[in-house]
Scaffold this motif. Structure first.
Motif, short mmCIF file in Angstrom:
data_model
loop_
_atom_site.label_atom_id
_atom_site.label_comp_id
_atom_site.label_asym_id
_atom_site.label_seq_id
_atom_site.Cartn_x
_atom_site.Cartn_y
_atom_site.Cartn_z
N PHE A 7 0.81 -1.19 0.11
CA PHE A 7 0.16 -0.01 0.03
C PHE A 7 0.86 1.19 0.08
CE2 PHE A 7 -2.13 3.41 2.00
CZ PHE A 7 -3.39 3.35 1.11
N SER A 8 1.89 1.30 0.80
CA SER A 8 2.74 2.62 0.84
C SER A 8 3.44 2.93 -0.25
CB SER A 8 3.72 2.24 2.08
OG SER A 8 3.12 2.16 3.15
N GLU A 11 1.09 4.22 -2.76
CA GLU A 11 0.63 5.40 -2.32
C GLU A 11 1.77 6.55 -2.77
OE1 GLU A 11 -1.48 7.36 1.60
OE2 GLU A 11 0.84 6.05 1.78
N LYS A 12 2.74 6.16 -2.42
CA LYS A 12 4.01 7.11 -2.94
C LYS A 12 4.03 7.11 -4.45
CE LYS A 12 8.78 7.71 -1.99
NZ LYS A 12 9.93 7.16 -1.36
N LEU A 15 0.85 9.12 -5.46
CA LEU A 15 0.39 10.66 -4.77
C LEU A 15 1.75 11.49 -4.77
CD1 LEU A 15 -2.28 9.89 -2.07
CD2 LEU A 15 -2.62 10.47 -4.14
N ARG A 20 -0.70 12.09 1.12
CA ARG A 20 -1.40 10.75 1.54
C ARG A 20 -2.78 10.41 1.43
NH1 ARG A 20 3.24 10.33 1.37
NH2 ARG A 20 4.94 9.50 2.52
N PHE A 21 -3.27 9.36 1.24
CA PHE A 21 -4.54 8.91 1.12
C PHE A 21 -5.30 9.39 2.49
CE2 PHE A 21 -3.37 6.00 -2.44
CZ PHE A 21 -4.04 6.48 -3.21
N GLN A 25 -10.52 7.24 1.98
CA GLN A 25 -9.93 6.59 0.60
C GLN A 25 -9.39 5.53 0.97
OE1 GLN A 25 -7.70 9.90 -0.26
NE2 GLN A 25 -8.72 10.70 -2.06
N ILE A 26 -8.66 5.36 2.19
CA ILE A 26 -8.06 4.07 2.48
C ILE A 26 -9.04 2.97 2.87
CG2 ILE A 26 -6.64 2.96 4.33
CD1 ILE A 26 -5.42 5.53 4.87
N THR A 47 -8.38 8.17 -8.69
CA THR A 47 -7.06 7.89 -8.08
C THR A 47 -7.23 6.68 -7.31
OG1 THR A 47 -6.72 10.28 -8.17
CG2 THR A 47 -5.36 8.83 -6.64
N ALA A 51 -5.38 2.86 -7.65
CA ALA A 51 -4.79 2.53 -6.50
C ALA A 51 -5.18 1.13 -6.11
CB ALA A 51 -4.63 3.36 -5.17
#
Length: 629
Positions: A7-8, A11-12, A15, A20-21, A25-26, A47, A51
């Motif tokens: 996930f990280s 995300e990076k 975004l 950060r989400f 959104q998470i 977005t 993801a």
């Protein structure tokens, strides 16, 4: 749930390091099973969808199962694919599927059904304008006493009984029902289809092979993600639910408050997440924080919506200006005042000034827009015009090849067994090289606009010589290539004179202000948007016809007073209110900075000063655009 590490990383990549989400959104990205995701305007739906898809592709593809993404436009498909490229996913391979809803039904049901019904014909989906032209020509052959009802073609769905027997799902006047069925049948049996026909074929195929198809899809896909679910019509939605109900996890993303396709027929929307939460026990997730605009715009949308949107919020990092209410007595003054306001804010806000997004004027219908810009006219779709022209030019080439064939057989005193239709089918099926040559000529004409140059003439002659080499190699004698190529060129010139390139390239603009209907701007983001006054007509052309000004209907909602229209007894007013709220919600949620609405003074004439003070108290900047007396 996806892995924290995965996930990280996603995300990076999506975004960057700065953002950060958020919590909502998470939760949506990690949502399991069947779910409805209600995504407010500018809340990062695409977005989040990208993801979620990226994490599925990287972590959840198990037992050779993939994920299926269905959306409504090629633009949305491209946007999803571009988003995936950011995380290093350049190709969507089997067993995954990403495509439009039309592509989905065509691939999995419609074309399979057509091949079973008509095994010797390859079907194609025609552009709407091309289909209407064909429809008109054939209908006149059956019913020469009336104008072909081409404007209603999009409303009809064929019901397939067999390869020879057809009915319509809709009720149609008995005056032309038989001729209509005969026309649609002839076009359908020739392999020329509308998107509506694709749905008819899908219905027939699912009715016949539903269980087998559901098993096959459940073996291929783990999840189905439907994007812009609010744009799904009743037939499409029911077919999707029939395929995915209980056997594949089905998640639907969209904003039910932006459903415009039922705007004129007063039908209920196909996707009703509130109902599904109560009656089908489907989980309900929301994205209520907009990153598109600030709270001054978000505040309007909380009550200017078909359902009160109390928990909706804007982006505190964006300085959206106060919403503006332009009260007018003459449409002539509105656009000039709007233009002056844009200049004013560009002078005081650099971020607004340098934004390259549209400054837009949006109306419910074309007549509504023309009141504010008499020069406005709808621009025809570029692709539609191009396809129409391409089709005409291709027909001209086929006629040229036919003339070559006739001449060659006259030389040898043989009887030609080829018709123009035979040539077209033969080239499409077996002579790819000739088809490519013709395509190159068409490309030069349309894309490069090369018509009278020598190389264009040479291209035509090369195509003719290639045809002679492939089809008439045993025939000797002088073939008049130059005269046939001249015929092709001259016919192309006379045929395409009516097409003006400038009309299909540039949008309708007026000194950098874009004019369009609310349907045309759906999904867009502007720097500034003005919603014009609109006239809503209920029970048109009936003895009960009633007209409402949208400004009068909307005023209380705009100033923060939500009225539950479901408790109103006047059914016509209820329908008009829902339409006005949908139009305003879509239009006023487009801009990043400047949101405005034009309201005719007579709509708020009663207690005028009191209403102006209420509007100002609710956060509106009021501009009176009155003509000099």
């Amino acid at each position: 749930m996806f892995s924290t590490e995965g996930f990280s990383l996603i995300e990076k990549k999506i975004l960057g390091n700065k953002y950060r989400f958020n919590k909502e959104q998470i939760e949506v990205i990690n949502a399991e099973g069947n779910a409805n995701i209600i995504a407010g305007p500018g809340s990062g739906k695409t977005t989040v969808l990208v993801a979620k898809l990226a994490l599925f592709l990287k972590e959840r593809v198990t037992n050779n199962k993939g994920i299926c993404i269905i959306t409504h436009t090629n633009v949305a498909v491209d946007e999803i694919k571009e988003g995936l490229k950011k995380v290093g996913i350049n190709n969507i391979e089997y067993p995954n599927f990403v495509g439009t809803i039309h592509e989905f039904f065509n691939h999995f049901t419609a074309f399979k059904a057509y091949r079973e019904l008509f095994p010797n014909i390859t079907p194609v989906i025609l552009d709407n304008e091309i289909f209407k032209k064909k429809f008109s020509d054939i209908f006149l052959g059956y019913h020469s006493r009336m104008n072909p009802p081409t404007s209603k073609v999009d409303n009809w769905h064929l019901k397939l009984i067999s390869s020879e027997e057809f009915e319509l799902y809709e009720n149609v006047s008995s005056y032309y029902y038989t001729e209509l069925i005969d026309t649609l049948r002839d076009i359908f049996k020739s392999g020329n289809l509308r998107h509506n026909d694709s749905l008819s074929l899908a219905y027939w195929y699912i009715s016949k092979y539903g269980e087998e198809l559901k098993k096959a899809l459940s073996k291929r896909f783990d999840h189905i993600l439907l994007d812009e679910a609010q744009d799904t019509n009743n037939i499409q939605y029911n077919l999707l639910c029939a395929l995915f109900n209980d056997n594949i996890y089905f998640q639907k993303f969209g904003d039910p408050y932006q459903a415009l396709y039922t705007l004129y027929d007063n039908n209920e929307e196909a996707w009703n997440p509130e109902y599904e939460r109560k009656h089908n026990n489907i989980s309900y997730n929301e994205l209520t924080h907009s990153t598109r605009f600030g709270n001054s715009i978000a505040k309007i949308l909380k009550t200017t919506c078909i359902k009160q949107y109390s928990n909706f919020s804007g982006n505190s990092n964006i300085r959206s200006f106060k919403p503006h209410m332009l009260i007018y007595d003459s449409e002539e003054s509105v656009i000039e005042n709007y233009r002056d306001l844009i200049r004013k804010y560009e002078n005081i806000d650099e971020q607004f000034k340098v934004s390259h997004r549209k400054v837009a004027v949006v109306g419910m219908t074309k007549p509504d827009i023309k009141k504010f810009n008499e020069n406005y006219k709808e621009i025809k779709n570029v692709r539609t015009n191009t396809e129409l022209m391409s089709s005409k030019i291709y027909q001209i080439f086929i006629k040229g090849l036919y003339e070559i064939l006739k001449y060659a057989h006259n030389i040898t005193e043989q009887k030609s067994n080829f018709s123009m239709s035979d040539i077209k089918k033969h080239i499409a099926k077996e002579q790819l090289e000739i088809k490519v040559d013709i395509a190159k000529c068409i490309h030069k004409l349309i894309k490069e606009k090369k018509l009278i140059e020598d190389d264009f003439m040479s291209s035509i002659e090369n195509t003719l010589r290639l045809f002679k080499k492939k089809e008439l190699s045993k025939i000797k004698g002088q073939i008049p290539y130059s005269s046939v190529s001249k015929y092709i060129k001259d016919t192309i010139i006379s045929t395409t004179l009516g097409y003006k390139y400038s009309e299909i390239v540039e949008p309708t603009t007026n000194k950098q202000i874009y004019f369009g209907t609310v349907h045309s701007v759906k999904g867009e983001t502007h720097k500034a948007t003005l919603l014009t006054e609109s006239v809503i007509i209920e029970d048109r052309f009936s003895p009960n016809e009633v007209k409402y000004y949208a400004g009068k209907v909307l005023f209380d909602y705009l100033i923060g007073t939500y009225i539950d229209y479901n408790n109103m007894l006047d059914e016509q007013f209820v329908r008009a209110t829902k339409k006005a709220l949908k139009i305003a919600y879509v239009a006023l949620s487009r801009p990043t900075h400047f949101s405005a609405i034009a309201i005719k003074r007579e709509c708020i004439e009663d207690n005028y000063e009191e209403k102006i003070q209420k509007a100002k108290g609710a956060g509106w900047e009021v501009v009176e655009c009155f003509s000099p007396k």
